[in-house]
Design a protein around this motif. Structure first.
Motif, mmCIF file in Angstrom:
data_model
loop_
_atom_site.group_PDB
_atom_site.id
_atom_site.type_symbol
_atom_site.label_atom_id
_atom_site.label_comp_id
_atom_site.label_asym_id
_atom_site.label_seq_id
_atom_site.Cartn_x
_atom_site.Cartn_y
_atom_site.Cartn_z
ATOM 1 N N ASP A 115 0.816 -1.221 0.000
ATOM 2 C CA ASP A 115 0.000 0.000 0.000
ATOM 3 C C ASP A 115 0.845 1.263 0.000
ATOM 4 O O ASP A 115 0.438 2.292 -0.550
ATOM 5 C CB ASP A 115 -0.943 -0.001 1.209
ATOM 6 N N VAL A 116 2.005 1.217 0.669
ATOM 7 C CA VAL A 116 2.885 2.401 0.746
ATOM 8 C C VAL A 116 4.266 2.002 0.240
ATOM 9 O O VAL A 116 5.212 1.860 1.010
ATOM 10 C CB VAL A 116 2.942 2.959 2.179
ATOM 11 N N PRO A 117 4.431 1.822 -1.066
ATOM 12 C CA PRO A 117 5.723 1.365 -1.598
ATOM 13 C C PRO A 117 6.827 2.389 -1.334
ATOM 14 O O PRO A 117 6.607 3.594 -1.339
ATOM 15 C CB PRO A 117 5.438 1.204 -3.093
ATOM 16 N N GLY A 118 8.008 1.855 -1.083
ATOM 17 C CA GLY A 118 9.162 2.702 -0.853
ATOM 18 C C GLY A 118 9.300 3.214 0.561
ATOM 19 O O GLY A 118 10.262 3.934 0.863
ATOM 20 N N THR A 119 8.359 2.862 1.454
ATOM 21 C CA THR A 119 8.411 3.350 2.835
ATOM 22 C C THR A 119 9.184 2.405 3.737
ATOM 23 O O THR A 119 9.916 2.849 4.630
ATOM 24 C CB THR A 119 6.991 3.540 3.384
ATOM 25 N N TYR A 120 9.048 1.105 3.520
ATOM 26 C CA TYR A 120 9.675 0.120 4.392
ATOM 27 C C TYR A 120 10.713 -0.687 3.615
ATOM 28 O O TYR A 120 10.570 -0.904 2.407
ATOM 29 C CB TYR A 120 8.624 -0.839 4.953
ATOM 30 N N GLU A 391 14.749 2.282 -8.032
ATOM 31 C CA GLU A 391 13.315 2.525 -7.875
ATOM 32 C C GLU A 391 12.673 1.401 -7.077
ATOM 33 O O GLU A 391 12.913 0.223 -7.295
ATOM 34 C CB GLU A 391 12.668 2.629 -9.263
ATOM 35 N N GLY A 392 11.831 1.803 -6.118
ATOM 36 C CA GLY A 392 11.129 0.838 -5.289
ATOM 37 C C GLY A 392 11.890 0.401 -4.058
ATOM 38 O O GLY A 392 11.351 -0.343 -3.240
ATOM 39 N N GLU A 393 13.137 0.854 -3.892
ATOM 40 C CA GLU A 393 13.901 0.483 -2.716
ATOM 41 C C GLU A 393 14.038 1.678 -1.779
ATOM 42 O O GLU A 393 14.051 2.829 -2.214
ATOM 43 C CB GLU A 393 15.293 -0.028 -3.114
#
Length: 440
Positions: A115-120, A391-393
């Motif tokens: 739901d919140v990509p890139g946060t964790y 991207e995405g990390e």
């Protein structure tokens, strides 16, 4: 004692529940305490309840006041994900296993990351820990090692007692032979020898229980931080049952050794010895030698383990933590937000406090920090100039502390390069920071 909220209302942030000891100390156990107010952080809070006597907070036995959680809109905003500072406690419904609950939490964590990509980070998840593991999980290996050592000591004691009983039985060979010749059955002899052995084991059990009571009192006085609720560890029926069972097992098991040795002896040969004290008991001697060899072997194992433990402790004492803790005295200061609402007011407080502390007789230097070394601190993400994250990390992050200029000098933390902080490094000046060698 708890006053329930009115129908249709929710708990407010200005209500508190007091610990039993706090109620007794501050209000003298006044039964009309519910509805009165207390001052916390410079603000008035209404007392709505008192916790039961003997209750301790699950994670900090020193907690004396509880208040409801009230979140601000900023804390619940979409960009506040990753602000992790709460500990969740839940009770499983009947029929729900720990494994099923753990799988459900892990799946929930995966949905949050989607739901919140890139946060964790990719390896971020939510794990389930039982209350027993939370209370003693960190020291369970040490307790198991201690249990094994105590088991070895018990075997030593049993071996010693068995040896003594064998020696005593060797001097009673003729007595046993006469009893057998007069018609004593094996059960009669067994009851006699087992009764003596059980008396010895019962005395040992009573002595052990006495030492256990005294040991718990000493442990509660020491108040180890990594063992929660040490004051409430009971000597209950399960402990008593285990002690009785262990006493019976050892008494019966090692009490049979001399009896088996005597029953295998030749009654007629023993009686023909007449008034002599008896010839050499080769079987008894061999059994005693086996017991001695077993004791020496177990002692060697324990001594080896103890030596390795002492060596490891000595090496730990030689590890350089990066600062000098000798002669350092610490204290915790919490400033009430009502009186010090801004960073400027809090900085002004420490600017006035630290010089006065440093001027005290015997004080070499004084400093302040948001958290001490080897303790958990705040964590934050940071950007590295010229580094482009895939991207995405998630980007790099780490712990940080806010410290006063003399904090490094107080703990004698050496600088490898550059300079330390000065009084000129404050609000309005160019922002500066110190990084450790790992981050560099």
């Amino acid at each position: 004692t708890l006053r329930p909220p009115a129908p249709g209302t929710t708990a407010r942030g200005d209500e508190v529940v007091l610990a039993w000891g706090t109620w007794q100390r501050l209000f003298g156990g006044d039964p009309g305490v519910v509805g009165r107010t207390v001052q916390l952080n410079g603000e008035a809070y209404e007392v709505v309840g008192v916790m039961p006597r003997g209750f301790r907070d699950l994670f900090d036995s020193g907690i004396e006041v509880w208040s409801p959680i009230v979140f601000t809109p900023e804390q619940l905003a979409d960009d506040a994900h990753g602000s992790e500072y709460l500990t969740l406690t839940a009770r499983l419904r009947p029929g729900v296993t720990e494994e099923a609950a753990g799988r459900a939490l892990a799946a929930w964590a995966e949905r949050i990351k989607r739901d919140v990509p890139g946060t964790y980070p990719d390896d971020w998840t939510v794990r389930l820990r039982t209350l027993a593991d939370q209370a003693s999980g960190s020291i369970r290996p040490a307790l198991l090692v201690l249990l094994g050592a105590v088991g070895f000591v018990l075997l030593f004691a049993c071996g010693n007692v068995a040896n003594l009983l064998l020696v005593r039985a060797a001097s009673r060979r003729k007595e046993v032979a006469v009893r057998s010749a007069l018609g004593a059955r094996g059960g009669d002899l067994a009851r006699q020898f087992l009764a003596e052995s059980l008396v010895l084991s019962a005395m040992g059990a009573l002595l052990g229980l006495g030492l256990a009571f005294g040991g718990l009192e000493l442990l509660a006085a020491l108040k180890p931080e990594n063992l929660l609720w040490v004051e409430t560890i009971p000597i209950d029926t399960s402990v008593l049952a285990f002690t009785v069972a262990l006493a019976l097992l050892t008494g019966l098991g090692f009490g049979m050794v001399p009896l088996m040795q005597l029953r295998s002896a030749d009654v007629q040969s023993t009686l023909r010895e007449g008034g002599r004290s008896g010839g050499p008991d080769r079987r008894g001697t061999a059994t005693r030698r086996v017991l001695v060899v077993a004791q020496v072997a177990l002692s060697l194992v324990l001594l080896t383990g103890a030596g390795l433990l002492i060596r490891s402790f000595a090496r730990l004492q030689q590890v350089d933590p990066g600062f000098d803790p000798s002669g350092v005295v610490t204290m915790h200061i919490a400033l009430p937000e009502a009186k010090y609402p801004s960073d400027t007011a809090q900085v002004a407080f420490f600017d006035a406090l630290l010089p006065r502390v440093a001027a005290l007789p015997g004080v070499e230097a004084a400093g302040a920090a948001s958290s001490m070394p080897l303790q958990g601190g705040w964590s934050t993400s940071f950007d590295v100039e010229g580094l482009v994250e895939p991207e995405g990390e998630t980007g790099p992050y780490g712990n940080f502390r806010v410290v006063s200029p003399d904090f490094l000098r107080t703990l004698r933390i050496p600088l490898l390069r550059g300079r330390g902080f000065t009084d000129a490094d404050r609000m309005g000046a160019p922002r500066v920071a110190l990084v450790d060698e790992l981050m560099a």
